[in-house]
Design an enzyme around this catalytic site. Structure first.
Site, PDB file in Angstrom:
ATOM      1  N   HIS B  58     -19.815  -5.235 -58.912  1.00  0.00           N
ATOM      2  CA  HIS B  58     -19.673  -3.938 -58.246  1.00  0.00           C
ATOM      3  C   HIS B  58     -19.594  -2.787 -59.251  1.00  0.00           C
ATOM      4  O   HIS B  58     -19.169  -1.690 -58.916  1.00  0.00           O
ATOM      5  CB  HIS B  58     -18.417  -3.928 -57.379  1.00  0.00           C
ATOM      6  CG  HIS B  58     -18.384  -5.001 -56.351  1.00  0.00           C
ATOM      7  ND1 HIS B  58     -19.355  -5.105 -55.385  1.00  0.00           N
ATOM      8  CD2 HIS B  58     -17.526  -6.034 -56.141  1.00  0.00           C
ATOM      9  CE1 HIS B  58     -19.080  -6.158 -54.614  1.00  0.00           C
ATOM     10  NE2 HIS B  58     -17.986  -6.733 -55.066  1.00  0.00           N
ATOM     11  N   HIS B 221     -21.286  -7.652 -50.179  1.00  0.00           N
ATOM     12  CA  HIS B 221     -21.587  -8.969 -50.728  1.00  0.00           C
ATOM     13  C   HIS B 221     -22.690  -9.618 -49.921  1.00  0.00           C
ATOM     14  O   HIS B 221     -22.885 -10.825 -49.973  1.00  0.00           O
ATOM     15  CB  HIS B 221     -20.364  -9.872 -50.698  1.00  0.00           C
ATOM     16  CG  HIS B 221     -19.145  -9.231 -51.223  1.00  0.00           C
ATOM     17  ND1 HIS B 221     -18.241  -8.590 -50.404  1.00  0.00           N
ATOM     18  CD2 HIS B 221     -18.690  -9.087 -52.483  1.00  0.00           C
ATOM     19  CE1 HIS B 221     -17.269  -8.100 -51.152  1.00  0.00           C
ATOM     20  NE2 HIS B 221     -17.520  -8.377 -52.411  1.00  0.00           N
TER      21      HIS B 221
END
Ligand SMILES: Nc1ncnc2c1ncn2[C@@H]1O[C@H](COP(=O)(O)OP(=O)(O)O)[C@@H](O)[C@H]1O
Ligand SMILES: Nc1ncnc2c1ncn2[C@@H]1O[C@H](COP(=O)(O)OP(=O)(O)O)[C@@H](O)[C@H]1O
Ligand SMILES: [Mg+2]
Ligand SMILES: [Mg+2]
Ligand SMILES: [Mg+2]
Ligand SMILES: [Mg+2]
Lengths: 220, 334, 334, 220
Positions: B58, B221
């Site tokens: 991320h 995700h």
């Protein structure tokens, strides 16, 4: 490798067999990695295979020259899983093995009659850690019914008992297909989670299938 | 998918190595656990420790946000996987100054279990007070009414910033927690994905989307979203994201917001500014004031394509918190 | 390729609109020409004007670098196309304070012609002194000996920063020019591309690369590079880029450099840090000191995949210039 | 629309025909956009088609209600190209038309005998702006030989002259294929630029082909 005849006519599982089980499971996960990942990518984030394979590979390596008792062996597995698997399944399996290790404290072997209590300790850990109660389409939906299966088979011969555990596990993993997920990542899918197997349930089924395969082969 | 990596097993550790070497004046890695990163600066005595974390992939979150006015430490997980309790605990010990530590992360089962285990250990073994605030900003993940079960996505940036600013101001743990919770409850995000990313280990796309498809509400995700359809214009997508947010968190004329248009990894800045343009037009028309805007890659999903819109509704306290300066390797605000 | 845009003909104007709305405290658009952007802050009297520019599609360059310690104005072209003389001239008029303006841009035929036309007009019609410094950092574009014919790529960041800092310090035009030229002559870049971008107007990839191919030295507009081959590991690619740079600009043990690992648009930060890690190891081994590092997307090519490595060799003057603070919408350095 | 007989037996080109020429070229570029872009993506940055089409579309719109003289018409084209085409080709074509506009100051028409001087003014603009001298694989390699072709054909009938210009232009554009680029973006390719047409040379050839087509059709 010696095996101790248990009163119920089966043979008891000792630390060497436990090590063999875990190592065989690690190998099996290498083969099933893609499949588990595939399942997880349908209703999760597609890493369950990688997570499990990575964690159990570490378990296998650490058990290579293991020379302590059964409880310590489960504790070692627990620590490694917690440290190496990550995600949801790391702490869940890790807690299950931690609780099983506690249950095994001072024991040198597991007799067929011990399996119910042992699995219950693991299932209980998962229930608490995952805040589940059953029916949420998680690995707990395999662990919980295994307790009953082990209790029902407590008087059976070891290989028969293990076969029944493996079959129950597979059946219950299959049964997650029709469930709607209400815990874990898959819960965001709501109704759309129906029709897919839960990856954690499948990896649990594999754990018990490998248990059965390994111990039925061992020493026969 | 092609990637500039070495052994896929080592990407996270190598990334951390590179990162720490790039910013020694900001960051240090704990000897005790390589996945534990903490500020290399002297922080004030009695400052509440701010710990953020979650899986890797991320970037710039989370490790890019260690610094003044932001987080004191980060526990780094594998790609898209919660860190285990060890690095969390190690980071906790390193940043605690006796006044407690706040854990901030997205609401995911895996993270909760690992951070909870670490919090239990911190309490039992180290006698450190830990409080947890979960980020639950993703409107797409759970319908209204189930706010606290929602996933945490880009809105984490505002929640982390709020806690970081509150702690930097010298507020006690209870206040830092209150402000972080308030920031979270005032924050909503809606995202759209256009193309998948691929995990270094597998090289496989994290999900499949047709040549001209997009998915509204897809998680960071790759968790499925609420609706799949043909790619629309930037204006239509912006309108849709904004509509869903305003439906969930109505804003009155005259209210103030902070806006974050966050790229997921491979979306050009050009597109992000087109999105922002429309959002600004719409808010302007509704006479909602944009107090501050952030446009760029703040919380990504490797090279995923798409973006998200986050609004944080401001009162004076939160406006103040948003304006508080920050100095981190990947984010500086004067 | 999927994009979040509206009418492809209007992407640049809409991007600028969004950008200006996002940062009113930094930027304003000239009424006289919408492609002319200037700082909205009061700059000191007699300050030399710093004008940078070129085609769009390189965001955060160029418009992201308007601000204190950096550029005063930008002329914005269409995607990958030089701006015409009009916005250049308009920007020049807006930022001139009687002490002259420096033009900084990459060495491309189109840009040279347009900026030259603007400079002629500024001189003739407005009596503004204009000096030009071309960025020529791309080692891959022309062999040693032809340094001043090279393309300008990511190294422009250092050259712009040098001029911006020099001007902010109040130096006269001749000094700003000298320092910018020195920065350029001390700067070398080598890039690698893994995947193309696509222009909004055509939707077609700007070049073709096989499933597992990369191209060393490919330009930021898709201009062909020096060598095509199979994708290698991050370490091998980093070694190659560094080798080519050091071959072109040898560095002695004990020398200092600034390092920029620049993503081309869709390359994850993770990969950029892996690249930086190796560069740092190699420089460290050669006992070359990294004075400051920049890792991220600084000059992109829409969503192109790949990255470049830039080294600027530092003496005290340039080290000072690199450390000079900057405050721009897309780049803040404290 | 009236056409003035010139002494050489041809007819002179007036502002209405010039407008028709430019508008037809704008239309032709819309058709050739992809092709030019394709050529530019082989040895440049793949935008020549888009640049030209955009710029000339603007030219066409602005000439819709044009009511001034020939020189002003070329000046208008120049300004629009400089403002709207961008890249290298914008200032190059823009400078060519600027110089041609200057050459046409006070003229009401172009007779066949005027073409050589007119094209030379344009070519000269490109030579200076582009700092070229010929053989660098650019549009100049079409403009320069057109001066000679126009001079050679100064006494021919207009349509024959224009046909010869169009053919020369096409030939010379083709001839850039074998050149090695030493100016502009393509020069970075070095030897590898050989074997590809120069996009600017091709768009120049089109300009003169359209001139021929438009004026041969007009008023015949
Ligand atoms: N709250 C929970 N209780 C029990 N099991 C859970 C829970 N959440 C997730 N799981 C199990 O974990 C599995 C996913 O593991 P994994 O993919 O490794 O972690 P993550 O979801 O963090 O990526 C699920 O398939 C499910 O069986
Ligand atoms: N220095 C120069 N002199 C003459 N013509 C040039 C020069 N540089 C480029 N050109 C012409 O410009 C054409 C490219 O135009 P275009 O693609 O629109 O601009 P850019 O190269 O800026 O993208 C080339 O094909 C060539 O004919
Ligand atoms: Mg998972
Ligand atoms: Mg995961
Ligand atoms: Mg161009
Ligand atoms: Mg071009």
């Amino acid at each position: 490798m010696t095996r101790v005849k248990s009163f119920s006519g089966g043979v008891d599982v000792q630390v060497t067999e436990a090590v063999a089980w875990f190592q065989a499971y690690a190998d099996r996960l290498q083969q099933e990695k893609e499949h588990l990942t595939e399942l997880d990518s349908r209703i999760g984030d597609g890493d369950h295979g990688a997570n499990m394979a990575r964690g159990w590979k570490a378990v296998k390596e650490e058990l290579e020259s293991f020379d302590q008792g059964l409880s310590e062996c489960f504790m070692q597995v627990s620590k490694t899983l917690i440290a190496k698997v990550g995600g949801a399944s790391g702490p869940l399996y890790g807690t299950a093995f931690l609780r099983m290790s506690m249950k095994l404290k001072g024991e040198a072997s597991v007799s067929p009659g011990d399996w119910a209590e042992l699995i219950q300790a693991g299932a209980e850990g998962i229930r608490q850690r995952g805040k589940v109660s059953g029916g949420e389409k998680t690995m707990y939906d395999v662990w919980a019914p295994l307790v009953d299966a082990a209790r029902d088979g407590a008087d059976l011969e070891e290989t028969v008992l293990l076969r029944s555990l493996a079959e129950t596990a597979r059946e219950k993993a299959e049964a997650t297909r029709e469930m709607k997920a209400t815990k874990g990542r898959a819960s965001y899918l709501g109704e759309r989670s129906i029709g897919h197997l839960d990856p954690g349930a499948v990896s649990t089924a594999l754990l018990f299938e490998v248990l059965c395969d390994t111990l039925s082969r061992e020493g026969m | 998918m092609k990637k500039l990596i070495n052994n896929p097993q080592h990407v996270v550790d190598e990334m951390i190595e590179g990162y720490v070497k790039a910013y020694p004046e900001y960051i240090k890695q704990r000897n005790e656990n390589k996945r534990s990163l903490v500020t290399s600066r002297q922080t004030p005595d009695n400052k509440v420790g701010v710990l953020i974390g979650g899986g890797s992939g991320h970037e710039p979150a989370f490790m890019g946000y260690i610094g003044d006015g932001f987080a004191d430490g980060v526990a780094v997980g594998n790609i898209f996987a919660s860190p285990p309790p060890d690095p969390i605990l190690e980071t906790t010990k390193a940043i605690d100054k006796g006044t407690g530590v706040i854990y901030l992360y997205g609401n995911y089962a895996g993270d909760i279990m690992n951070f909870d285990m670490a919090a239990e250990l911190a309490d039992l073994e180290e006698d450190i007070r830990v409080e947890t605030v979960l980020v639950t900003d993703d409107v797409a993940s759970v319908a209204k009414g189930g706010e606290d079960q929602r996933r945490g996505i880009a809105g984490g940036f505002f929640v982390f910033k709020a806690a970081g600013a509150a702690a930097a101001k010298g507020l006690p743990l209870s206040e830092v927690v209150r402000i972080a919770k308030k920031a979270n409850s005032h924050t909503r995000t809606m995202g759209v994905a256009l193309s998948p990313c691929s995990l270094p280990q597998t090289g496989e796309p994290s999900f499949e989307l047709g040549e001209s498809e997009m998915e509204i509400g897809l998680g960071i995700h790759g968790e499925p979203g609420v609706e799949r359809g043909k790619v629309q214009t930037a204006n239509d997508v912006a309108d849709r994201l904004l509509k869903d947010i305003l439906h969930d968190m109505p804003l009155e004329q005259g209210e103030r917001v902070a806006v974050l248009v966050n790229g997921l990894g491979s979306t050009s800045r050009m597109e992000l500014y087109l999105m922002f343009r429309r959002i600004e037009q719409q808010l302007n028309q509704k006479q909602i004031t944009i107090h501050r805007s952030y446009v760029g890659d703040y919380i990504t999903s490797l090279e995923m394509g798409g973006c998200s819109l986050t609004l944080m509704k401001l009162d004076d306290e939160l406006a103040d918190i948003v304006d508080y300066p920050a100095d981190c390797p990947m984010f500086v605000q004067k």
